[in-house]
Design a protein around this motif. Structure first.
Motif, PDB file in Angstrom:
ATOM      1  N   LEU A  25      30.883 -43.976  -5.816  1.00 14.75           N
ATOM      2  CA  LEU A  25      29.775 -44.777  -5.293  1.00 14.75           C
ATOM      3  C   LEU A  25      30.177 -46.251  -5.206  1.00 14.75           C
ATOM      4  N   ASP A  26      30.900 -46.734  -6.223  1.00 16.70           N
ATOM      5  CA  ASP A  26      31.369 -48.123  -6.186  1.00 16.70           C
ATOM      6  C   ASP A  26      32.231 -48.360  -4.951  1.00 16.70           C
ATOM      7  N   GLY A  27      33.069 -47.386  -4.630  1.00 16.90           N
ATOM      8  CA  GLY A  27      33.934 -47.517  -3.456  1.00 16.90           C
ATOM      9  C   GLY A  27      33.154 -47.593  -2.163  1.00 16.90           C
ATOM     10  N   ASN A  46      41.159 -35.117 -15.364  1.00 15.29           N
ATOM     11  CA  ASN A  46      41.521 -34.520 -14.077  1.00 15.29           C
ATOM     12  C   ASN A  46      41.364 -35.448 -12.881  1.00 15.29           C
ATOM     13  N   ASN A  47      40.686 -36.580 -13.077  1.00 18.21           N
ATOM     14  CA  ASN A  47      40.400 -37.473 -11.956  1.00 18.21           C
ATOM     15  C   ASN A  47      40.726 -38.911 -12.355  1.00 18.21           C
ATOM     16  N   ALA A  48      41.920 -39.343 -11.998  1.00 20.99           N
ATOM     17  CA  ALA A  48      42.376 -40.677 -12.391  1.00 20.99           C
ATOM     18  C   ALA A  48      41.381 -41.747 -11.932  1.00 20.99           C
ATOM     19  N   GLY A  49      41.026 -42.634 -12.857  1.00 25.02           N
ATOM     20  CA  GLY A  49      40.134 -43.735 -12.510  1.00 25.02           C
ATOM     21  C   GLY A  49      38.673 -43.356 -12.404  1.00 25.02           C
ATOM     22  N   ALA A  50      38.345 -42.144 -12.830  1.00 26.82           N
ATOM     23  CA  ALA A  50      36.951 -41.704 -12.723  1.00 26.82           C
ATOM     24  C   ALA A  50      36.047 -42.574 -13.587  1.00 26.82           C
ATOM     25  N   LYS A  51      34.854 -42.806 -13.086  1.00 29.45           N
ATOM     26  CA  LYS A  51      33.807 -43.535 -13.804  1.00 29.45           C
ATOM     27  C   LYS A  51      32.516 -42.758 -13.617  1.00 29.45           C
ATOM     28  N   LEU A  52      31.858 -42.445 -14.709  1.00 30.25           N
ATOM     29  CA  LEU A  52      30.673 -41.598 -14.632  1.00 30.25           C
ATOM     30  C   LEU A  52      29.414 -42.391 -14.952  1.00 30.25           C
ATOM     31  N   ALA A  53      28.308 -41.986 -14.336  1.00 28.97           N
ATOM     32  CA  ALA A  53      27.023 -42.620 -14.600  1.00 28.97           C
ATOM     33  C   ALA A  53      25.954 -41.540 -14.685  1.00 28.97           C
ATOM     34  N   TYR A  54      25.023 -41.716 -15.613  1.00 35.02           N
ATOM     35  CA  TYR A  54      23.848 -40.854 -15.669  1.00 35.02           C
ATOM     36  C   TYR A  54      22.748 -41.474 -14.813  1.00 35.02           C
ATOM     37  N   ILE A  55      22.150 -40.661 -13.999  1.00 36.21           N
ATOM     38  CA  ILE A  55      21.039 -41.122 -13.164  1.00 36.21           C
ATOM     39  C   ILE A  55      19.762 -40.997 -13.975  1.00 36.21           C
ATOM     40  N   GLN A  56      19.108 -42.107 -14.219  1.00 38.36           N
ATOM     41  CA  GLN A  56      17.847 -42.089 -14.949  1.00 38.36           C
ATOM     42  C   GLN A  56      16.766 -41.429 -14.087  1.00 38.36           C
ATOM     43  N   VAL A 105      34.356 -30.762 -13.038  1.00 43.17           N
ATOM     44  CA  VAL A 105      35.419 -31.403 -13.820  1.00 43.17           C
ATOM     45  C   VAL A 105      36.717 -31.491 -13.028  1.00 43.17           C
ATOM     46  N   SER A 106      36.922 -30.585 -12.076  1.00 37.00           N
ATOM     47  CA  SER A 106      38.135 -30.625 -11.260  1.00 37.00           C
ATOM     48  C   SER A 106      38.086 -31.705 -10.193  1.00 37.00           C
ATOM     49  N   GLY A 107      36.888 -32.235  -9.933  1.00 35.89           N
ATOM     50  CA  GLY A 107      36.736 -33.245  -8.883  1.00 35.89           C
ATOM     51  C   GLY A 107      36.309 -32.668  -7.552  1.00 35.89           C
TER      52      GLY A 107
END
Length: 501
Positions: free
Chosen positions: A175-177, A302-312, A278-280
């Protein structure tokens, strides 16, 4: 619920037919347990027999808790477990045969069944004589959960704190991208999934499984579908009959038709959906705080540079949001009429809930298994797990004032677990409590709920797949009502009206 006992009496009338469910700070000296209870006659204390439900990988008489319980209470105890399979059947046989357990730790269904059968000892007099600690530890309203016909038949044990167990988790790095923030509304979520699909056409924007709730709590918030049951003008309405449910169904079918939801949703198992995420291959899924302990590290690996967010929980058009926070009765510790030592049983239960004893038994000795840092209970590892991993099984009630914070020490043992829990539960302002959360077992619910839930889930899947149309919703509800739904609604509302008197 001012007249819980009236509601319970009605609820169990049919159930009775079942016959008996940073660097560490300097360690302080460990606080010794409080003085143990003394028998009335001043003589030796009897050994108590205690029965509870099944727990995997636990030999209840060999755990370190056994010696610590004797140290705290002065009582020796022998522990027994119901079998994993058909525990109620075994429980009924034990009670009918007059087995001389002094304490039995029961699920709500087991408790209300035995109380209605007259198999449990009323404890009001004994609690008045020997229950000073438990009266202090439990909130006054909690006692209603263990009453029948105005009499108290046990010590109730609610879950630790109202809590949210799962939220949608999304690949925030992607999403940042795209220059997108974490979605806050249904429209923003739709736009994010659309853009992810356009940018990554070989990916699945949103995956899930056939066992996922047909109303996703994060998305359902945008449609005011917060709870299983909602009070509308004094009457409880099930979620499937809420006015907004059709709008929610329309939204989800739109996502599916536009290729934003996994085309294999109807056949996915939980493991297969998780593997895609998890595999992307998939970019968003519903994640619980316990599964997060394996899901988050796997996504990162498994995903270089991954950043995760929880949606409220998503906001509706007015900016409001909400989500069901689980708040329920977990167990009741009772004394059967066949108990040999009822007075000592109540003394034992009360001594466990003395302030210092409870802390010692629940999370261990301060400075050895945990420390207090800025008012937070921080586990000392691996000592906490070595000495209190199975501690919860041995509890017979909780200090409802202090345990909600103590319990967090158990979660802090795993950074991923606690981080997920904290993120999911940071916005307590949107917590909603289902009005049926502390409802006793009701026969009309018990006999119909599973079939009705399957009917609802099947209808949702058919809507996604295009095998059903929304203009057939009225016919579906007619079927739902005729197959036990109307009977269930009537019984639930009878209880609700009684509970408010």
């Amino acid at each position: 619920m001012k007249k819980w006992m009236t509601a319970v009496t009605a609820a169990v009338s049919a159930v009775t037919m079942l016959v008996g469910c940073s660097p560490e700070p300097a360690k302080e000296p460990a606080k010794e347990p409080a003085s143990a209870a003394k028998p009335d006659n001043g003589g030796a204390k009897p050994s108590l027999k205690i029965l509870a439900n099944y727990a995997a990988n636990l030999d209840p008489n060999k755990d370190v808790m056994v010696a610590d319980l004797e140290k705290a209470t002065g009582y020796k105890a022998e522990f027994f477990m119901l079998p994993q399979q058909k525990p109620e059947e075994k429980l009924n046989i034990e009670i009918a045969s007059g087995a001389d357990y002094d304490i039995i730790k029961l699920t709500p269904t087991q408790f209300y069944t035995l109380a209605a059968q007259g198999a449990l000892l009323p404890l009001d007099e004994l609690i008045n004589r020997y229950g000073a600690n438990m009266k202090k530890a439990l909130l006054p309203e909690s006692w209603d959960l263990a009453k029948l016909g105005g009499k108290t038949y046990g010590i109730p044990q609610k879950n630790e704190r109202p809590q949210v167990g799962a939220l949608l988790q999304i690949r925030q790095d992607l999403l940042d991208g795209l220059g997108l923030k974490t979605p806050e509304t249904a429209d923003e979520l739709y736009n994010a999934l659309k853009q992810l699909k356009a940018k990554y056409p070989d990916k699945i924007p949103f995956t899930g499984s056939s066992s996922d709730s047909y109303v996703n709590p994060t998305i359902g918030s945008a449609f005011q579908l917060y709870n299983e049951w909602t009070d509308i003008n004094g009457k409880l309405v099930p979620r499937i009959q809420m006015p907004q449910i059709k709008d929610y169904f329309a939204y989800m079918t739109k996502l599916y038709k536009e290729g934003l939801i996994d085309p294999d949703w109807a056949i996915n198992k939980t493991t297969s959906a998780e593997e895609k995420y998890v595999s992307g291959k998939a970019l968003m899924m519903n994640v619980g705080y316990t599964p997060a302990t394996r899901i988050v590290p796997a996504v990162m690996k498994n995903n270089a540079g991954a950043k995760l967010a929880y949606i409220q929980p998503l906001k509706d058009a007015s900016g409001a949001a909400g989500i069901q926070a689980d708040y329920k009765l977990n167990y009741v510790s009772a004394v059967p009429k066949s108990a040999k030592h009822p007075e000592d049983a109540v003394k034992y239960l009360d001594t466990k809930l003395e302030e210092n004893n409870f802390e010692f038994l629940a999370i261990g000795p301060k400075g050895e298994t945990f420390n207090l840092e800025n008012g937070k209970y921080i586990p000392i590892m691996p000592a906490f797990t070595d000495r209190r991993n199975n501690g919860y099984w041995y509890l017979n009630g909780i200090d409802e004032h202090r345990y909600p914070d103590m319990w967090l020490a158990r979660l802090r043992r795993d950074p991923n677990l606690f981080a997920a829990f904290e993120e999911m539960n940071k916005n307590t302002a949107v917590f909603k409590t289902d009005p049926t959360s502390l409802m006793p077992p009701i026969d009309e619910v018990s006999k119909n709920i599973q079939a009705l839930k399957k009917l609802e889930q099947d209808y949702f899947i058919k809507l996604l797949m295009g095998e059903e149309k929304l203009d057939g919703y009225a016919a579906f509800i007619s079927q739902w009502n005729s197959e036990g739904g109307a009977e269930m609604i009537k019984a639930v509302n009878n209880w609700y009206q009684s509970s408010k008197k």
